[in-house]
Design a protein around this motif. Structure first.
Motif, mmCIF file in Angstrom:
data_model
loop_
_atom_site.group_PDB
_atom_site.id
_atom_site.type_symbol
_atom_site.label_atom_id
_atom_site.label_comp_id
_atom_site.label_asym_id
_atom_site.label_seq_id
_atom_site.Cartn_x
_atom_site.Cartn_y
_atom_site.Cartn_z
ATOM 1 N N ALA A 59 49.594 9.797 104.755
ATOM 2 C CA ALA A 59 50.302 8.697 105.413
ATOM 3 C C ALA A 59 49.400 7.992 106.419
ATOM 4 O O ALA A 59 49.376 6.752 106.488
ATOM 5 C CB ALA A 59 51.564 9.216 106.104
ATOM 6 N N ALA A 80 52.807 4.558 103.041
ATOM 7 C CA ALA A 80 52.605 5.406 104.218
ATOM 8 C C ALA A 80 53.938 5.774 104.858
ATOM 9 O O ALA A 80 54.156 6.931 105.270
ATOM 10 C CB ALA A 80 51.708 4.702 105.232
ATOM 11 N N SER A 125 55.395 9.580 105.315
ATOM 12 C CA SER A 125 55.604 10.122 106.662
ATOM 13 C C SER A 125 57.066 10.400 106.970
ATOM 14 O O SER A 125 57.375 11.083 107.954
ATOM 15 C CB SER A 125 55.047 9.147 107.705
#
Length: 200
Positions: free
Chosen positions: A19, A136, A140
């Motif tokens: 991420a 990303a 995450s």
């Protein structure tokens, strides 16, 4: 709910690093880095791994430029007079035209995931920076969907073109600092592709 195992912790740490890498790529591809970010990039550590060598090359490239030069380079690569050297959009790379089916497909998937376009952003959502940032966010946990949604997003929206774009950026005539960004992006995509081929 079962306790987290060492394997779970390792997978979480890996997802966090992935991420961070794609968030960095998104940041560098949406706008030129300022002096503060260049200084942070120049301090990046590297190692002997292929990805570590790309981080080291990015650090060296950041140390060798300044905010004014990299802003001019970004303009020549992505904006230009009329257009830049590269068109960083999935639709263009996949179909040869802007605002085509890949953009419509991406918008549909983003809507299903509850990911909204940031206010004030003029670029279409299939810009490479936007796709990196979305990936990303899925990795995450900032965006809902978990690992399965992240893997599906990569396979559908980054896999078909992002590696070619990064290779083109690495070889672009106007690229200096961004040659290292292209190399890092290409390696990140290669790592993701290799991971998707592993047996579960």
């Amino acid at each position: 709910m079962r306790p987290m195992t060492q394997q779970d912790q390792a997978q979480d740490a890996m997802a966090t690093e992935r991420a961070r890498l794609f968030a960095l790529l998104g940041r560098l591809l949406v706008a030129a880095p300022d002096a503060h970010l260049l200084a942070a990039l120049a301090a990046l550590p590297g190692d002997a791994s292929p990805l570590g060598k790309c981080y080291r090359a990015l650090a060296e490239a950041a140390a060798a430029t300044d905010a004014v030069r990299v802003e001019r380079e970004f303009h020549d690569l992505f904006i230009g007079l009329g257009r830049g050297e590269l068109l960083p959009f999935a639709s263009y790379y996949i179909t040869g035209f802007l605002h085509e089916r890949p953009l419509a497909d991406l918008r549909g998937d983003l809507a299903r995931l509850g990911i909204e376009r940031a206010e004030g952003v003029a670029e279409p959502e299939d810009h490479i920076a936007s796709e990196c940032e979305s990936f990303a966010g899925l990795l995450s946990g900032v965006f809902p969907g978990g690992a399965a949604a992240a893997e599906a997003f990569f396979a559908r929206h980054l896999r078909p073109w992002a590696g070619r774009f990064c290779a083109d950026l690495e070889a672009a005539e106007a690229a200096s600092f961004y040659r290292a960004v292209g190399a890092l992006g290409r390696m990140a995509i290669e790592v993701e592709l290799a991971a998707q081929e592993l047996p579960v």
